[in-house]
Design an enzyme around this catalytic site. Structure first.
Site, PDB file in Angstrom:
ATOM      1  N   CYS A  68       1.076  -1.170   0.148  1.00 41.45           N
ATOM      2  CA  CYS A  68       0.075  -0.006   0.032  1.00 41.45           C
ATOM      3  C   CYS A  68       0.830   1.224   0.065  1.00 41.45           C
ATOM      4  CB  CYS A  68      -0.891  -0.080   1.156  1.00 41.45           C
ATOM      5  SG  CYS A  68      -0.308   0.340   2.886  1.00 41.45           S
ATOM      6  N   HIS A 101      13.956 -14.992  11.470  1.00 45.89           N
ATOM      7  CA  HIS A 101      13.547 -15.156  12.886  1.00 45.89           C
ATOM      8  C   HIS A 101      12.114 -14.921  13.058  1.00 45.89           C
ATOM      9  CE1 HIS A 101      17.375 -12.928  14.586  1.00 45.89           C
ATOM     10  NE2 HIS A 101      17.645 -14.114  13.853  1.00 45.89           N
TER      11      HIS A 101
HETATM   12  C1  RB5 Z   1      -4.003   5.367   0.707  1.00 45.91           C
HETATM   13  O1  RB5 Z   1      -4.230   6.566   0.280  1.00 45.91           O
HETATM   14  C2  RB5 Z   1      -3.078   5.122   1.944  1.00 45.91           C
HETATM   15  O2  RB5 Z   1      -3.567   5.846   2.980  1.00 45.91           O
HETATM   16  C3  RB5 Z   1      -3.021   3.822   1.989  1.00 45.91           C
HETATM   17  O3  RB5 Z   1      -1.955   3.353   0.631  1.00 45.91           O
HETATM   18  C4  RB5 Z   1      -1.678   3.284   2.934  1.00 45.91           C
HETATM   19  O4  RB5 Z   1      -0.455   4.208   3.180  1.00 45.91           O
HETATM   20  C5  RB5 Z   1      -2.412   3.356   4.478  1.00 45.91           C
HETATM   21  O5  RB5 Z   1      -1.642   2.696   5.381  1.00 45.91           O
END
Ligand code: RB5
Length: 144
Positions: A68, A101
């Site tokens: 993400c 680990h």
């Molecule tokens: C998305 O905008 C962002 O919040 C997500 O990709 C991530 O960084 C969340 O932890």
């Protein structure tokens, strides 16, 4: 030897990395199970962490990669599932240690916080490093 399947998923913040890392996985000889997302339109990262947890629980993949924007939200979400040990890493040392680990079964990367070069290096180390077992298994048993 059967080809290992690696599952991969991201939200929009990790979509570009996911597409690049998929190519690396195929070049390394793995079969890739792409759980989405399918483009850079905004989506909710917990849904993709849940898809990863389902894929691993169902035996469709032994290990996976999540991305993400920061790697934080998707790792928090993934680790809500008891069979997931998701490790957010920022360098090859932590990519190595999370296997040796922690027997991490999911590598987590931040598409906006890590360079693609470092992400690619972390992926290779994650895939190539084994779990040391022993005292580390005892600690994982305590987590479980
Ligand atoms: C998305 O905008 C962002 O919040 C997500 O990709 C991530 O960084 C969340 O932890």
């Amino acid at each position: 030897m059967p080809i290992e399947v690696i599952a991969i998923a991201s939200d929009h913040g990790g979509f570009d990395f996911k597409e690049i890392l998929k190519v690396d996985l195929k070049n390394f000889g793995y079969e890739v199970l792409d759980l989405g997302c399918d483009n850079d339109s905004s989506v909710d990262y917990p849904n993709y962490a849940n898809k990863m947890a389902e894929a691993i629980a169902g035996g469709n993949a032994l290990r996976g990669v999540l991305v993400c924007g920061s790697g934080i939200g998707i790792s928090i979400s993934a680790n809500r599932h008891k069979h997931i040990r998701a490790a957010l890493v920022h360098n090859t040392l932590t990519a190595k240690l999370c296997r040796e680990h922690n027997n991490a079964n999911v590598l987590v990367l931040g598409g906006r916080t890590t360079s693609i070069k470092v992400a690619k290096d972390c992926l290779k180390v994650f895939l190539d490093t084994g779990f040391e077992g022993g005292r580390h298994q005892d600690r994982i048993d305590i987590i479980s």
